[in-house]
Design an enzyme around this catalytic site. Structure first.
Site, PDB file in Angstrom:
ATOM      1  N   ASN A  57      -7.572  42.949  -7.607  1.00 58.90           N
ATOM      2  CA  ASN A  57      -9.053  42.511  -7.827  1.00 58.90           C
ATOM      3  C   ASN A  57     -10.003  43.417  -7.103  1.00 58.90           C
ATOM      4  O   ASN A  57     -11.141  43.586  -7.609  1.00 58.90           O
ATOM      5  CB  ASN A  57      -9.157  41.141  -7.624  1.00 58.90           C
ATOM      6  CG  ASN A  57      -8.521  39.927  -8.471  1.00 58.90           C
ATOM      7  OD1 ASN A  57      -8.387  40.572  -9.672  1.00 58.90           O
ATOM      8  ND2 ASN A  57      -8.133  39.131  -8.403  1.00 58.90           N
TER       9      ASN A  57
ATOM     10  N   HIS B  64      -2.889  41.523   2.601  1.00 56.18           N
ATOM     11  CA  HIS B  64      -3.886  41.765   1.738  1.00 56.18           C
ATOM     12  C   HIS B  64      -5.150  42.717   2.646  1.00 56.18           C
ATOM     13  O   HIS B  64      -5.685  43.595   2.181  1.00 56.18           O
ATOM     14  CB  HIS B  64      -4.613  40.792   1.341  1.00 56.18           C
ATOM     15  CG  HIS B  64      -5.160  40.997  -0.156  1.00 56.18           C
ATOM     16  ND1 HIS B  64      -4.626  41.857  -1.017  1.00 56.18           N
ATOM     17  CD2 HIS B  64      -5.878  39.994  -0.882  1.00 56.18           C
ATOM     18  CE1 HIS B  64      -4.881  41.609  -2.243  1.00 56.18           C
ATOM     19  NE2 HIS B  64      -6.023  40.553  -2.380  1.00 56.18           N
TER      20      HIS B  64
ATOM     21  N   ASN C 169     -12.287  40.540  -3.793  1.00 55.91           N
ATOM     22  CA  ASN C 169     -12.985  40.480  -5.265  1.00 55.91           C
ATOM     23  C   ASN C 169     -14.142  40.804  -5.399  1.00 55.91           C
ATOM     24  O   ASN C 169     -14.417  41.071  -6.643  1.00 55.91           O
ATOM     25  CB  ASN C 169     -12.531  38.971  -5.812  1.00 55.91           C
ATOM     26  CG  ASN C 169     -11.207  38.485  -5.504  1.00 55.91           C
ATOM     27  OD1 ASN C 169     -10.320  39.189  -5.155  1.00 55.91           O
ATOM     28  ND2 ASN C 169     -10.862  37.440  -6.189  1.00 55.91           N
TER      29      ASN C 169
ATOM     30  N   ASP D 120      -3.428  47.561  -0.130  1.00 56.82           N
ATOM     31  CA  ASP D 120      -2.167  47.033   0.028  1.00 56.82           C
ATOM     32  C   ASP D 120      -1.765  46.984  -1.597  1.00 56.82           C
ATOM     33  O   ASP D 120      -2.354  46.952  -2.414  1.00 56.82           O
ATOM     34  CB  ASP D 120      -2.049  45.441   0.208  1.00 56.82           C
ATOM     35  CG  ASP D 120      -2.912  44.628  -0.712  1.00 56.82           C
ATOM     36  OD1 ASP D 120      -4.288  44.961  -0.714  1.00 56.82           O
ATOM     37  OD2 ASP D 120      -2.585  43.688  -1.402  1.00 56.82           O
TER      38      ASP D 120
END
Length: 191
Positions: A115, A22, A69, A94
């Site tokens: 997100n 991520h 997020n 990513d």
């Protein structure tokens, strides 16, 4: 046409997440900072690690420290402060739908369940910003996605991602000048 004025690498802050898939966007911004001898430091007013790009005037690098997020908070803070338009922002993130050896550049579009992109779109009030999608592969089962992105890539995957990051750096001149058509052509054409 105006070039990129803000390069935003997406990831999660802290050692726990540093090596996870991520954080591919963070890796890209770190590599750009090293290659251009640009200095990044924690900047509380921008909710992230930020700095000026050494090879371009009024161009910024940003790694939000808000967690993935809530990335929009950092992006909007810096973009609003320096009056950077959404079309002058490149978000590096990513991408599950691409293999680790692949990077794709595009403007706008949906968030694909990402997100970080969802929050940036909400904070900017538009999806009309540039994205550099760094492939990390897919676990094959959508129920495994969260677990997959929060784990480190295999050694082979990491090598492929690192090579992809290096190759995508070659389009920096086109990104800065606003020559996005040639940037995409160069990036998307395999030798």
């Amino acid at each position: 046409m105006s070039g990129i004025k803000l390069f935003v690498g997406l990831g999660n802050p802290g050692d726990k997440y540093a090596a996870t898939r991520h954080n591919a966007g963070f890796w890209w911004v770190d590599q750009l900072a090293v290659q251009t001898n640009s200095k990044l430091s924690l900047d509380a007013k921008f909710f992230g690690i930020a700095g000026k790009l050494n090879v371009a005037t009024d161009t910024w690098l940003l790694k939000p420290t808000t967690f993935m997020n809530a990335s929009g908070k950092a992006v909007a803070a810096l973009a609003n402060y320096y009056k950077i338009l959404p079309a002058q922002i490149l978000v590096i993130h990513d991408e599950l739908d691409l293999q680790p050896s692949t990077a794709k550049l595009k403007k706008g579009g949906g968030n694909g369940g990402h997100n970080g992109l969802k929050d940036i779109s909400a904070a900017l009030g538009t999806q009309d910003f540039w994205r550099l999608r760094l492939g990390i592969g897919h676990p094959g089962d959508r129920n495994e996605v969260v677990n997959f992105v929060l784990k480190a890539p295999t050694k082979d995957e990491q090598t492929a991602i690192n090579q992809c990051v290096d190759e995508s750096m070659q389009i920096l001149p086109q990104l800065l000048s606003g020559d996005f058509e040639n940037a995409m052509l160069k990036l998307h054409t395999r030798k």
